[in-house]
Write a protein that holds these residues in place. Structure first.
Motif, PDB file in Angstrom:
ATOM      1  N   CYS A  40       0.836  -1.196   0.000  1.00 14.83           N
ATOM      2  CA  CYS A  40       0.000   0.000   0.000  1.00 14.83           C
ATOM      3  C   CYS A  40       0.877   1.255   0.000  1.00 14.83           C
ATOM      4  CB  CYS A  40      -0.889  -0.026   1.225  1.00 14.83           C
ATOM      5  SG  CYS A  40      -1.728   1.513   1.522  1.00 14.83           S
ATOM      6  N   PHE A  42      -0.010   4.323   0.518  1.00 13.95           N
ATOM      7  CA  PHE A  42      -0.341   5.229   1.623  1.00 13.95           C
ATOM      8  C   PHE A  42       0.468   4.850   2.868  1.00 13.95           C
ATOM      9  CE2 PHE A  42      -2.732   6.653   5.311  1.00 13.95           C
ATOM     10  CZ  PHE A  42      -3.166   7.923   4.947  1.00 13.95           C
ATOM     11  N   CYS A  43       0.494   3.551   3.172  1.00 11.45           N
ATOM     12  CA  CYS A  43       1.252   3.066   4.337  1.00 11.45           C
ATOM     13  C   CYS A  43       2.741   3.389   4.202  1.00 11.45           C
ATOM     14  CB  CYS A  43       1.084   1.551   4.496  1.00 11.45           C
ATOM     15  SG  CYS A  43      -0.526   1.048   5.108  1.00 11.45           S
ATOM     16  N   HIS A  69      -6.020   4.646   9.219  1.00  9.67           N
ATOM     17  CA  HIS A  69      -6.017   3.990   7.907  1.00  9.67           C
ATOM     18  C   HIS A  69      -5.964   2.465   8.074  1.00  9.67           C
ATOM     19  CE1 HIS A  69      -4.647   3.139   3.775  1.00  9.67           C
ATOM     20  NE2 HIS A  69      -3.676   2.433   4.315  1.00  9.67           N
ATOM     21  N   HIS A 214      -5.314  -1.823   0.247  1.00 12.77           N
ATOM     22  CA  HIS A 214      -5.491  -3.033   1.062  1.00 12.77           C
ATOM     23  C   HIS A 214      -6.643  -3.842   0.500  1.00 12.77           C
ATOM     24  CE1 HIS A 214      -2.920  -1.728   4.464  1.00 12.77           C
ATOM     25  NE2 HIS A 214      -3.174  -0.545   3.916  1.00 12.77           N
TER      26      HIS A 214
HETATM   27 ZN   LIG Z   1      -2.217   1.177   3.705  1.00 14.34          ZN
END
Ligand SMILES: [Zn+2]
Length: 389
Positions: A40, A42-43, A69, A214
């Motif tokens: 991911c 974003f992570c 998140h 995810h």
């Molecule tokens: Zn994520």
């Protein structure tokens, strides 16, 4: 591992890395990691920012954002796993990565554009091991149809109609889990189609979307098993060879003979309010009930939603019908030329069985050929990127 192999057989076997690799990849049921598990972004981005942030308060904020998140992404999976009684049917669907025709290990195949075959996995999700009888693959070629909302909506209608055809099905609610691709799943065409189905079958739908990044789904498990089978087949010339591999994992539903595509996009276009009263890309759950109930839209998994009316005044879901969509050849001319060349390079240009399949697809109009310089990207984008319709 190759180094260890060489040490072991030093002097007795002269095996080049490429040969070792080929045998390892095709003759052993071994793999490293899981290639389908995307990481991911974003992570990754948040974690990097947290690491370099000097300001304590700001660092804490970033940690909280990442936590929220992650909690949300877990909520999607706990929704999927929620126990259900017999009145609820859970369906997961996802498009597998495109399969190439012809598939070949020869060097030319790396540079040539190949014909795409699409497989949309559609499966009943129940507790326990995934069963073959719960797994269906809707398939079509890019010479037949695009890969967009109409195709996904049509497969969904076909599947739901089949599920609800026995008189004693007892199903009141259908839960749908798919990824958030707006070209295919998260759009007004699919949403409006669910309303048509709710009205026709008197059932409710709950369509749940994962947090971006995810989205590992039950469909991916089935795809992984198919990929393992396909890896052992170096050369594939005809769709039937793909079907055979997919049949080992589920049931293949073929375009043209088993299912067809209908123009649900046109129905949505003509009958839905414009502009829509909510932003579809931000929704996490959409609840559709038989009319006259309104649509409920939730932007979070565990919160209340807002209600909306999709249809224009005076329109009625029951009265709406989608017209069959003609075959649409989405194969670019440059690709047709490449496929022809590849078949020659593979020594297949005089194979009658092969010609019978490829000749109609690769037939090119010489006039049009001269004006076509467009480079083919990975997908046939007829329906995609069209403002979520
Ligand atoms: Zn994520």
């Amino acid at each position: 591992m190759y180094k260890l192999f060489c040490e072991q057989y030093n002097g007795t076997l002269d095996v080049k890395y490429k040969m070792y690799y080929n045998i390892f990849m095709t003759s052993f049921n071994l793999g490293f990691g899981n290639p389908r598990k995307d990481i991911c972004s974003f992570c990754v981005k948040k974690k990097a920012s947290i690491r370099i942030e000097q300001d304590r308060a700001r660092k804490q904020e970033l940690v909280t954002e990442l936590l929220v998140h992650k909690v949300r992404s877990r909520q999607f999976y706990s929704k999927l796993r929620e126990e259900q009684d017999n009145s609820v049917l859970t369906i997961c669907f996802d498009l597998m990565q495109n399969q190439a025709l012809p598939k070949s290990p020869i060097g030319e195949a790396y540079y040539a554009r190949q014909l795409w075959l699409y497989f949309l996995g559609m499966m009943r999700h129940r507790p326990g091991e995934q069963q073959k009888d719960d797994v269906y693959f809707y398939t079509w070629g890019e010479h037949q149809q695009a890969r967009g909302a109409n195709q996904v909506a049509s497969a969904l209608v076909h599947f739901v109609d089949q599920e609800l055809s026995p008189n004693d099905h007892g199903i009141k609610t259908i839960r749908l889990f798919s990824d958030s691709c707006s070209g295919q799943n998260k759009n007004y065409t699919v949403l409006s189609t669910l309303n048509m189905l709710a009205s026709k079958h008197k059932v409710s739908f709950q369509h749940v979307f994962p947090v971006r990044g995810h989205s590992y789904m039950p469909a991916d498990r089935a795809f992984g098993r198919v990929e393992q089978i396909l890896r052992a087949k170096e050369t594939i010339l005809l769709p039937e060879e793909y079907y055979a591999a997919f049949e080992e994992v589920g049931h293949v539903i073929k375009y043209g003979t088993d299912w067809g595509v209908f123009d649900f996009k046109k129905v949505a276009d003509a009958n839905l309010k414009k502009p829509p009263t909510f932003k579809i890309t931000e929704t996490k759950i959409r609840e559709v009930a038989p009319p006259p109930a309104p649509l409920t839209v939730k932007n979070f998994y565990n919160a209340g939603g807002c209600q909306h009316t999709l249809l224009k005044r005076g329109k009625n879901w029951r009265a709406l019908e989608a017209a069959p969509l003609d075959d649409t050849d989405c194969v670019k001319l440059a690709k047709k030329r490449d496929v022809k060349g590849l078949l020659i390079a593979m020594g297949q240009e005089n194979n009658e069985e092969i010609k019978a399949f490829y000749d109609p697809i690769c037939r090119t109009d010489e006039d049009a050929m001269e004006t076509d310089d467009s480079d083919d990207e990975d997908e046939a984008t007829v329906d995609i990127n069209d403002d979520n319709w």
